[in-house]
Motif scaffolding. Structure first.
Motif, PDB file in Angstrom:
ATOM      1  N   MET A  31       0.806  -1.220   0.000  1.00 47.33           N
ATOM      2  CA  MET A  31       0.000   0.000   0.000  1.00 47.33           C
ATOM      3  C   MET A  31       0.847   1.282   0.000  1.00 47.33           C
ATOM      4  SD  MET A  31      -1.393   0.063   3.876  1.00 47.33           S
ATOM      5  CE  MET A  31      -0.253   0.132   5.244  1.00 47.33           C
ATOM      6  N   LEU A  32       2.117   1.163   0.392  1.00 44.84           N
ATOM      7  CA  LEU A  32       2.937   2.373   0.476  1.00 44.84           C
ATOM      8  C   LEU A  32       3.733   2.680  -0.792  1.00 44.84           C
ATOM      9  CD1 LEU A  32       4.317   2.136   4.104  1.00 44.84           C
ATOM     10  CD2 LEU A  32       2.280   3.279   3.258  1.00 44.84           C
ATOM     11  N   VAL A  33       3.739   1.764  -1.732  1.00 51.39           N
ATOM     12  CA  VAL A  33       4.466   2.044  -2.977  1.00 51.39           C
ATOM     13  C   VAL A  33       3.479   2.122  -4.141  1.00 51.39           C
ATOM     14  CG1 VAL A  33       6.738   1.187  -2.353  1.00 51.39           C
ATOM     15  CG2 VAL A  33       5.010  -0.412  -3.120  1.00 51.39           C
ATOM     16  N   LEU A  43      12.020  -3.154  -1.555  1.00 45.99           N
ATOM     17  CA  LEU A  43      12.736  -3.271  -0.289  1.00 45.99           C
ATOM     18  C   LEU A  43      11.687  -3.441   0.806  1.00 45.99           C
ATOM     19  CD1 LEU A  43      15.455  -3.218   1.087  1.00 45.99           C
ATOM     20  CD2 LEU A  43      15.321  -0.747   1.185  1.00 45.99           C
ATOM     21  N   VAL A  44      11.776  -4.551   1.535  1.00 49.74           N
ATOM     22  CA  VAL A  44      10.719  -4.926   2.473  1.00 49.74           C
ATOM     23  C   VAL A  44      11.246  -4.986   3.895  1.00 49.74           C
ATOM     24  CG1 VAL A  44       9.230  -6.847   3.147  1.00 49.74           C
ATOM     25  CG2 VAL A  44       9.436  -6.217   0.743  1.00 49.74           C
ATOM     26  N   ALA A  45      10.487  -4.413   4.825  1.00 51.88           N
ATOM     27  CA  ALA A  45      10.800  -4.584   6.242  1.00 51.88           C
ATOM     28  C   ALA A  45       9.513  -4.923   6.965  1.00 51.88           C
ATOM     29  CB  ALA A  45      11.422  -3.315   6.817  1.00 51.88           C
ATOM     30  N   VAL A  48       6.206  -5.251   4.918  1.00 59.85           N
ATOM     31  CA  VAL A  48       5.662  -4.118   4.173  1.00 59.85           C
ATOM     32  C   VAL A  48       6.729  -3.577   3.220  1.00 59.85           C
ATOM     33  CG1 VAL A  48       4.656  -1.810   4.352  1.00 59.85           C
ATOM     34  CG2 VAL A  48       4.174  -3.516   6.118  1.00 59.85           C
ATOM     35  N   ARG A  50       8.764  -0.964   1.514  1.00 62.51           N
ATOM     36  CA  ARG A  50       9.107   0.417   1.849  1.00 62.51           C
ATOM     37  C   ARG A  50       9.332   1.234   0.593  1.00 62.51           C
ATOM     38  NH1 ARG A  50       9.168   1.841   7.464  1.00 62.51           N
ATOM     39  NH2 ARG A  50       8.590  -0.129   8.412  1.00 62.51           N
ATOM     40  N   GLU A  51      10.026   0.647  -0.383  1.00 63.37           N
ATOM     41  CA  GLU A  51      10.232   1.381  -1.631  1.00 63.37           C
ATOM     42  C   GLU A  51      10.612   0.445  -2.756  1.00 63.37           C
ATOM     43  OE1 GLU A  51      13.614   4.107  -1.489  1.00 63.37           O
ATOM     44  OE2 GLU A  51      14.129   3.232   0.433  1.00 63.37           O
ATOM     45  N   ILE A  53      13.197  -0.529  -5.533  1.00 65.53           N
ATOM     46  CA  ILE A  53      14.643  -0.347  -5.695  1.00 65.53           C
ATOM     47  C   ILE A  53      15.075  -0.907  -7.051  1.00 65.53           C
ATOM     48  CG2 ILE A  53      15.233  -0.283  -3.242  1.00 65.53           C
ATOM     49  CD1 ILE A  53      15.848  -3.262  -3.375  1.00 65.53           C
TER      50      ILE A  53
ATOM     51  N   SER B  51      16.450  -0.377   6.514  1.00 69.95           N
ATOM     52  CA  SER B  51      15.469   0.401   5.768  1.00 69.95           C
ATOM     53  C   SER B  51      14.297   0.916   6.585  1.00 69.95           C
ATOM     54  CB  SER B  51      14.948  -0.435   4.615  1.00 69.95           C
ATOM     55  OG  SER B  51      14.450  -1.644   5.126  1.00 69.95           O
ATOM     56  N   VAL B  52      14.092   0.420   7.822  1.00 72.21           N
ATOM     57  CA  VAL B  52      12.956   0.916   8.595  1.00 72.21           C
ATOM     58  C   VAL B  52      13.101   2.407   8.879  1.00 72.21           C
ATOM     59  CG1 VAL B  52      11.802   0.815  10.828  1.00 72.21           C
ATOM     60  CG2 VAL B  52      12.260  -1.271   9.574  1.00 72.21           C
ATOM     61  N   TRP B  90       2.501   5.728  11.391  1.00 72.85           N
ATOM     62  CA  TRP B  90       2.343   4.282  11.261  1.00 72.85           C
ATOM     63  C   TRP B  90       1.875   3.672  12.583  1.00 72.85           C
ATOM     64  CZ3 TRP B  90       5.420   1.710   7.044  1.00 72.85           C
ATOM     65  CH2 TRP B  90       5.112   0.351   6.932  1.00 72.85           C
ATOM     66  N   GLU B 106      -6.344   2.842   7.551  1.00 77.66           N
ATOM     67  CA  GLU B 106      -5.368   2.574   6.505  1.00 77.66           C
ATOM     68  C   GLU B 106      -5.471   3.561   5.342  1.00 77.66           C
ATOM     69  OE1 GLU B 106      -4.454  -1.622   6.107  1.00 77.66           O
ATOM     70  OE2 GLU B 106      -4.596  -1.329   3.941  1.00 77.66           O
ATOM     71  N   THR B 110      -2.435   6.007   4.279  1.00 81.94           N
ATOM     72  CA  THR B 110      -1.747   5.891   2.993  1.00 81.94           C
ATOM     73  C   THR B 110      -1.632   7.255   2.310  1.00 81.94           C
ATOM     74  OG1 THR B 110      -2.677   3.680   2.824  1.00 81.94           O
ATOM     75  CG2 THR B 110      -1.718   4.592   0.824  1.00 81.94           C
ATOM     76  N   HIS B 113       0.931   9.285   4.327  1.00 89.92           N
ATOM     77  CA  HIS B 113       2.270   8.718   4.147  1.00 89.92           C
ATOM     78  C   HIS B 113       2.848   9.175   2.803  1.00 89.92           C
ATOM     79  CE1 HIS B 113       5.441   5.625   3.706  1.00 89.92           C
ATOM     80  NE2 HIS B 113       5.387   5.536   5.020  1.00 89.92           N
ATOM     81  N   ARG B 117       6.070  11.645   2.035  1.00 88.33           N
ATOM     82  CA  ARG B 117       7.152  11.255   1.133  1.00 88.33           C
ATOM     83  C   ARG B 117       7.493  12.428   0.204  1.00 88.33           C
ATOM     84  NH1 ARG B 117       8.844   6.035  -1.813  1.00 88.33           N
ATOM     85  NH2 ARG B 117       7.911   5.009  -0.034  1.00 88.33           N
TER      86      ARG B 117
END
Lengths: 102, 355
Positions: A31-33, A43-45, A48, A50-51, A53, B51-52, B90, B106, B110, B113, B117
């Motif tokens: 949902m964030l990309v 790139l996942v953490a 989820v 994150r971006e 790459i 990356s977090v 978050w 959510e 979104t 968020h 960005r």
């Protein structure tokens, strides 16, 4: 400092994508990309994305993670064989993604 | 398979009282992969690997490496401020409603968020986020909200018509009453961090840091340690609610531009540098020593290691708590853990010791 894991998109769904990475196949929240496409690296953490790459970045991260994994498994090793000096190296695709299996 | 690390939190109940709480981490010392690398390589990989909070990690690496090379310039904070606001949102809009059984936000999350960005990239102004958040979540100007005392803050979350206020109200209902103010780690400058940690930089310290021989808590709360609303909220409703409120306070201060600087660097000696970054989760320290243009030593001391120290804030929060049953304790332990916001996955295990 949670580690990010690169995964490659296999199938795109509305809010998630089925992806493959070093730890196997998993559903990743996307949902964030914006605009996820098959074949892209994410790139996942913590499950989820994150971006998005590049393939090169995915290779760099995986290489550093290989080094970390080798450290965890075997103790002292030469870290120079891992890491960044491999721009241009294609990350290894999981078997089921390679040409013969597509 | 690579183990990215996990926290195991275990709490034992005997005669309706917590008699033991333990926190154990399997996190790898990932900074060890930086050994032998050039500063350019470190700056390339750190934001991707961690990356977090990749922006904060990347900026901290840059500041520490530059300080080691005698350069005191600090990077622009726009990106790390936006990242910190994203992390706060978050927790506030996704993780807390889920844990407390409140409706998901959510969709709005979104949208914001994405806006943050853009703000981080310089494509939008933080005023835009501030205005929307004030209107939809606070119902009042941030500058007024930030200076409410404990009593007025309580009446705000009891009366405001927003999911955020409803979440704080639910936390109040879950509260076990007031608590003493924990031992807060000062929000060190880089020079203060060096004074406090000199001679301590090694993997053992990074895995289990202490301040003057005892565990200390880090987090947004420590950036506003003097704020009346946080002290009074902790005394009335306990530490978890104070921590969550501190995150919201930090987010509003970042959004309205009143927050203090987030990044600081200092040279220890030629070739040795330190960075201190105020991240959403708390103080992040990078220490680097270069030899012949390559990393001879690199330590990262992250907030999770302070708060989930074997004698740290989570364990202290749980100690001596009285609660009816395992289910109640599990909810309480989950609230305590999320209020301290570990940056890795965690398991909460609750068990009863029969007399």
């Amino acid at each position: 400092m949670c580690l990010g894991i690169p995964v490659q998109v296999l199938e795109v769904h509305e809010t998630y994508a089925i992806c493959a990475g070093r730890n196997g196949r998993e559903n990743i929240n996307t949902m964030l990309v914006a605009e996820v496409m098959v074949g892209q690296w994410l790139l996942v953490a913590l499950g989820v994305a994150r971006e998005v790459i590049t393939t090169e970045q995915a290779g760099q991260i995986n290489s550093a993670l290989d080094g970390l994994q080798a450290l965890a498994e075997g103790g002292a090793i030469n870290m120079d064989q891992y890491f960044v000096d491999l721009v241009g190296r294609e990350p290894q695709l999981p078997d089921f993604l390679s040409k013969d299996h597509r | 398979m690579l183990d990215v690390g996990r926290l195991m939190l275990c709490v034992s109940l005997k005669n309706s009282k917590v008699v033991e709480a333990r926190s154990r981490s399997t996190r790898p010392q990932a900074a060890s992969v930086l050994q032998g690398k050039t500063p350019a390589q470190v700056m390339q990989i750190v934001p991707l690997l961690f990356s977090v909070c990749g922006k904060a990690q990347g900026a901290a690496a840059q500041v520490a490496l530059h300080a080691a090379e005698g350069d005191r310039a600090l990077p622009d904070e726009r990106a790390i401020a936006s990242e910190a606001m994203q992390e706060h949102l978050w927790r506030l809009m996704l993780d807390w409603p889920k844990l407390l059984g409140l409706p998901s936000q959510e969709r709005q999350f979104t949208v914001w968020h994405g806006l943050l960005r853009k703000i981080g990239n310089g494509e939008a102004d933080r005023e835009e986020f501030l205005r929307e958040f004030e209107q939809l979540a606070l119902g009042m100007p941030s500058a007024q909200w930030r200076v409410l005392d404990g009593e007025r803050m309580q009446s705000w979350w009891r009366n405001a018509a927003s999911p955020l206020a409803a979440m704080l109200l639910q936390l109040e209902e879950d509260s076990r009453g007031g608590a003493a103010i924990p031992r807060l780690l000062p929000a060190w400058s880089a020079v203060q961090a060096q004074q406090a940690c000199t001679g301590r930089w090694d993997a053992a310290f990074a895995a289990s840091p202490d301040w003057q021989g005892a565990a200390a808590e880090t987090g947004a709360w420590t950036y506003y340690a003097d704020a009346v609303m946080l002290r009074e909220t902790a005394q009335r409703h306990g530490t978890a609610l104070a921590r969550v409120l501190a995150r919201l306070l930090d987010m509003m201060s970042l959004a309205d531009g009143s927050a203090a600087a987030r990044l600081d660097g200092a040279a220890v000696s030629a070739g040795e540098g330190i960075a201190a970054a105020r991240t959403a989760r708390g103080l992040l320290l990078h220490h680097v020593r270069l030899e012949g243009g390559k990393v001879a030593e690199y330590q990262i001391v992250a907030p999770t290691e302070w708060n989930f120290h074997p004698a740290g804030a989570f364990v202290q929060d749980m100690r001596g708590v009285t609660v009816q049953d395992e289910a109640g304790l599990k909810r309480l332990a989950r609230i305590a853990a999320l209020s301290l916001d570990p940056c890795v996955a965690y398991d909460v295990e609750v068990r009863t010791i029969h007399a």
